[in-house]
Design a protein around this motif. Sequence first.
Motif, mmCIF file in Angstrom:
data_model
loop_
_atom_site.group_PDB
_atom_site.id
_atom_site.type_symbol
_atom_site.label_atom_id
_atom_site.label_comp_id
_atom_site.label_asym_id
_atom_site.label_seq_id
_atom_site.Cartn_x
_atom_site.Cartn_y
_atom_site.Cartn_z
ATOM 1 N N GLN A 93 11.520 -6.596 -8.545
ATOM 2 C CA GLN A 93 12.542 -5.702 -9.101
ATOM 3 C C GLN A 93 13.942 -6.188 -8.727
ATOM 4 N N ASN A 94 14.087 -6.650 -7.472
ATOM 5 C CA ASN A 94 15.390 -7.184 -7.041
ATOM 6 C C ASN A 94 15.759 -8.427 -7.840
ATOM 7 N N LYS A 95 14.778 -9.306 -8.058
ATOM 8 C CA LYS A 95 15.030 -10.506 -8.850
ATOM 9 C C LYS A 95 15.393 -10.143 -10.283
ATOM 10 N N LEU A 96 14.687 -9.151 -10.831
ATOM 11 C CA LEU A 96 14.981 -8.713 -12.197
ATOM 12 C C LEU A 96 16.392 -8.160 -12.294
ATOM 13 N N LEU A 135 1.472 -5.220 -2.182
ATOM 14 C CA LEU A 135 1.815 -5.101 -3.605
ATOM 15 C C LEU A 135 3.152 -4.400 -3.809
ATOM 16 N N GLU A 136 3.396 -3.379 -2.988
ATOM 17 C CA GLU A 136 4.676 -2.672 -3.090
ATOM 18 C C GLU A 136 5.843 -3.594 -2.723
ATOM 19 N N LYS A 137 5.632 -4.431 -1.700
ATOM 20 C CA LYS A 137 6.688 -5.389 -1.313
ATOM 21 C C LYS A 137 6.932 -6.400 -2.434
ATOM 22 N N GLN A 138 5.840 -6.924 -3.025
ATOM 23 C CA GLN A 138 5.989 -7.851 -4.137
ATOM 24 C C GLN A 138 6.713 -7.203 -5.304
ATOM 25 N N ASN A 139 6.355 -5.949 -5.588
ATOM 26 C CA ASN A 139 7.005 -5.232 -6.682
ATOM 27 C C ASN A 139 8.494 -5.036 -6.414
#
Length: 273
Positions: free
Chosen positions: A96-99, A88-92
């Motif tokens: 965040q990078n995409k955002l 989940l932390e990796k997905q987050n």
Amino acid sequence: MADKVNVQEVKAEKKQEIKKKKRGKRFLIIILVLLLLGGASFATVYFNLFGAKTAIDTLLKKTPFGKKADQAQTVDLEKIYEQQIAGLEKQNKDLQNKLNQLQKENSNLQKQIQDLTTRLNDMVAKQTDTSNKAKDFSSYLQNMDSRKAAKILENLLDTNVEVAALVLQNIPSETASEILSNIPSEKTIKLLGISNSSSSSATQDISSLVDIYKNIDSKIAASIFENMMNDKAKYRLVLNILKRLDTKTSSQIISNMKPENAAKVTADLSALK
């Protein structure tokens, strides 16, 4: 005496057999009772009747084996939770990078829009200013001698053809024709060609152009029209102007065209009628 002994032996054997049968029956009854008790106990635990399963689990957990099993299960659950949290932390982090990337792209896009808006406003302001200056300039030319006006317009034509065409459009057609008659034919062709190329036959009131072509040399008009025949929009404008001209003037213009061009224009004019 022997018979009495045999009877007694037989009786003793029967007693022993009866005892054996009784013991067998008791054993079977005990087994059945045990089976019934075991089945009832299993059902009680399996279906957790009266909280039996919960109580047994509690007791088992207190035993050394139960404690070890519980610890192993807890360790396994902790590993699973840790893996899920890491995922989940990796997905987050990825989101965040995409955002951040999208925000950066949006910022760049907003900047481009602002730059284009500024440039467009500048262009509109310049165009409005040029249009106003052209109107003022044309008012001076139409009130002076046609020869002087022709000289000024000719000089302007050498400097900026589009502005010269814009000035010409703002001069009344009769005065414009008089001024054009004092300008060399090659420059007149250039000036009227530019003026016509920016016109739309579908929307523009071409009465002023009709009046101009009515008063200029037919050879010059023919040369201008032939240069405009390669463009469909310009050619439609040529046909509309010729259609609006009187028969004598349009015939003189067409007669000064090349034979193939004259034939095409004549046929297309006939189709319009």
